[in-house]
Design an enzyme around this catalytic site. Structure first.
Site, mmCIF file in Angstrom:
data_model
loop_
_atom_site.group_PDB
_atom_site.id
_atom_site.type_symbol
_atom_site.label_atom_id
_atom_site.label_comp_id
_atom_site.label_asym_id
_atom_site.label_seq_id
_atom_site.Cartn_x
_atom_site.Cartn_y
_atom_site.Cartn_z
ATOM 1 C CE LYS A 84 -2.290 -2.358 47.827
ATOM 2 N NZ LYS A 84 -3.128 -3.592 48.009
ATOM 3 C CE1 TYR A 128 -3.706 1.373 50.438
ATOM 4 C CE2 TYR A 128 -3.323 3.302 49.051
ATOM 5 C CZ TYR A 128 -3.822 2.019 49.216
ATOM 6 O OH TYR A 128 -4.429 1.379 48.165
ATOM 7 C CE1 TYR A 167 -9.251 16.254 53.990
ATOM 8 C CE2 TYR A 167 -8.084 14.649 52.648
ATOM 9 C CZ TYR A 167 -8.920 14.952 53.710
ATOM 10 O OH TYR A 167 -9.408 13.922 54.479
ATOM 11 C CB THR A 176 -2.832 1.533 44.814
ATOM 12 O OG1 THR A 176 -3.053 2.917 44.589
ATOM 13 C CG2 THR A 176 -1.650 1.394 45.774
ATOM 14 C CG ASP A 177 -2.907 5.376 40.921
ATOM 15 O OD1 ASP A 177 -3.138 5.289 42.151
ATOM 16 O OD2 ASP A 177 -3.515 6.177 40.182
ATOM 17 C CD GLU A 178 -2.881 6.537 46.902
ATOM 18 O OE1 GLU A 178 -2.208 6.662 47.929
ATOM 19 O OE2 GLU A 178 -4.080 6.827 46.837
#
Ligand code: NAD
Ligand code: DAU
Length: 348
Positions: free
Chosen positions: A159, A155, A212, A130-132
């Site tokens: 990753k 998370y 949010y 993921t880009d996160e």
């Protein structure tokens, strides 16, 4: 080729299994999935009896289940998607993320390394990330493959750890690995805990849409079928050890994408005035540690592998909305039961 796809009963995994069987008729696809809350075999109804499709109920946390699958199905290559994937759940309970995303990836790498030891550099191992892992951007700039890792949630940290394991298995053991880091996907089969399917579901049920914080966080949205095509390209053409960022170059502030989808849903559902979906928008407490902005620079995959997304956002979104409206039974099957407990815990 006997291709093992881990997490094939989840959102991207199911789309990838369908893509693969359609586009690679000579390959056998072995879907290895533990069927957690996010795994759903209904996603794969249309290929259930396909001669080149196999399903294995297996858990990456159990190395024996992985090695049995490698021997029984003579696995030639792996595309690894199985993961705990939802940031909010990782905030409530990080343990599963550590076990599946880190230990599970380690178990898979080790099994593959042992099983392929005679010819390690030949067998491809594509790790889907993921880009996160790159953390949060300010208002300028985009994530490059060379951007330093700075994960902010349990998370993304799990990753990031798995990406580092994969990288080191290349460097140390010369395994034939490639890694992809993709931005936010949307499309059919996405579990309605993620923003877009949750929004569509809530609009059909007249439930408030939780936004949010100030709603100004930015995500870069890509249609899932375009992600699958990118994975196919990287799997076949990416050089060993390479990393490819994948993204739609399609940035939206959350509140803008929510309003946009609401307007499209108003048309589809024949709503207006007081009934309008936009009236369901409700600002709620922010996600702890909420990353402000993600944006992918996809120049490398576009120039090196000639990949480009085929769907405009308008096309992808229209297909997605239609799919959810046409699959109300799919949605109601997964939003009954434990989903209700999750919803109450997350949104009150
Ligand atoms: P998902 O949560 O929809 O599906 C995950 C799948 O993995 C489920 O079928 C689940 O049953 C399976 N699984 C979970 N734990 C397992 C275990 N211990 N053993 C075997 N199977 C297990 O996830 P997704 O959104 O389809 O994401 C797939 C992959 O792509 C993940 O690795 C995620 O990090 C990555 N990714 C997702 C996005 C996105 O926007 N959804 C973007 C970039 C990267
Ligand atoms: O960037 C890739 C990542 O995208 C993947 O690695 C993850 O697996 C995937 O879940 C996704 O992570 P996000 O946290 O960006 O996705 P999510 O759909 O949870 O949230 C998108 C944005 O919308 C984010 O800024 C939080 C916000 N949001 C989300 C929910 C569920 C809300 O405002 N309200 C909500 O109820």
């Amino acid at each position: 080729m006997n291709l093992m796809i881990t997490g094939g009963a989840g959102f991207i995994g199911a789309n990838l299994v369908l893509h693969w069987l359609r586009n690679h008729p000579d390959d056998v696809v072995i879907n290895f999935d533990a069927l957690t809350y996010a795994g759903n075999l209904e996603n794969l109804q249309e290929v259930k009896t396909h001669p080149n499709y196999r399903f294995v109920l297996g858990d990456l946390r159990n190395p024996l289940e992985i090695s049995k699958t490698f021997s029984e199905h003579k696995i030639d290559a792996v595309i690894h998607l199985a993961a705990e994937s939802h940031v909010d759940r990782s905030i409530h309970g990080p343990a599963d993320f550590i076990e599946t995303n880190i230990t599970g990836t380690f178990n898979l790498l080790e099994t593959a390394r042992n099983y392929w030891s005679a010819n390690l550099s030949v067998h491809r191992f594509l790790h889907v990330s993921t880009d996160e892992v790159y953390g949060s951007l300010g208002s300028e700039g985009k994530f490059l493959e060379s951007t330093a890792y700075a994960p902010n949630s349990p998370y993304s940290a799990s990753k990031a750890a798995s990406d580092h394991l994969v990288r080191s298995w290349r460097h140390t053991y010369k395994m034939n690995v490639v890694t992809t880091n993709c931005s936010n996907n949307y499309g059919p089969f996405q579990f309605p805990e993620k923003l877009l399917p949750l929004l569509i579901h809530n609009c059909t049920q007249d439930i408030p849409i939780p936004v949010y914080g100030d709603g100004k966080n930015i995500r870069d949205w890509l249609f899932v079928e375009d992600h699958c095509e990118a994975l196919d390209c990287v799997f076949h053409e990416g050089d060993p050890g390479e990393v490819f960022n994948i993204g739609g170059e399609n940035e939206w502030e959350n509140i803008d994408i929510i309003r946009f989808v609401c307007r499209k849903l108003d048309k589809e559902l024949g709503k207006s005035g007081n009934e309008s979906c936009g009236n369901l928008i409700t600002f709620v407490k922010d996600r702890p540690g909420h990353d402000r902005r993600y944006a992918i620079d996809a120049t490398k995959i576009k120039t090196a592998l000639n990949w480009t997304p085929r769907h405009s956002f308008e096309e992808g979104l229209t297909k997605t909305i239609r799919w959810y409206l046409d699959h109300q039974e799919w949605v109601s099957n997964i939003t009954s039961g434990t989903y209700q407990d999750y919803y109450v815990r997350q949104y009150g």
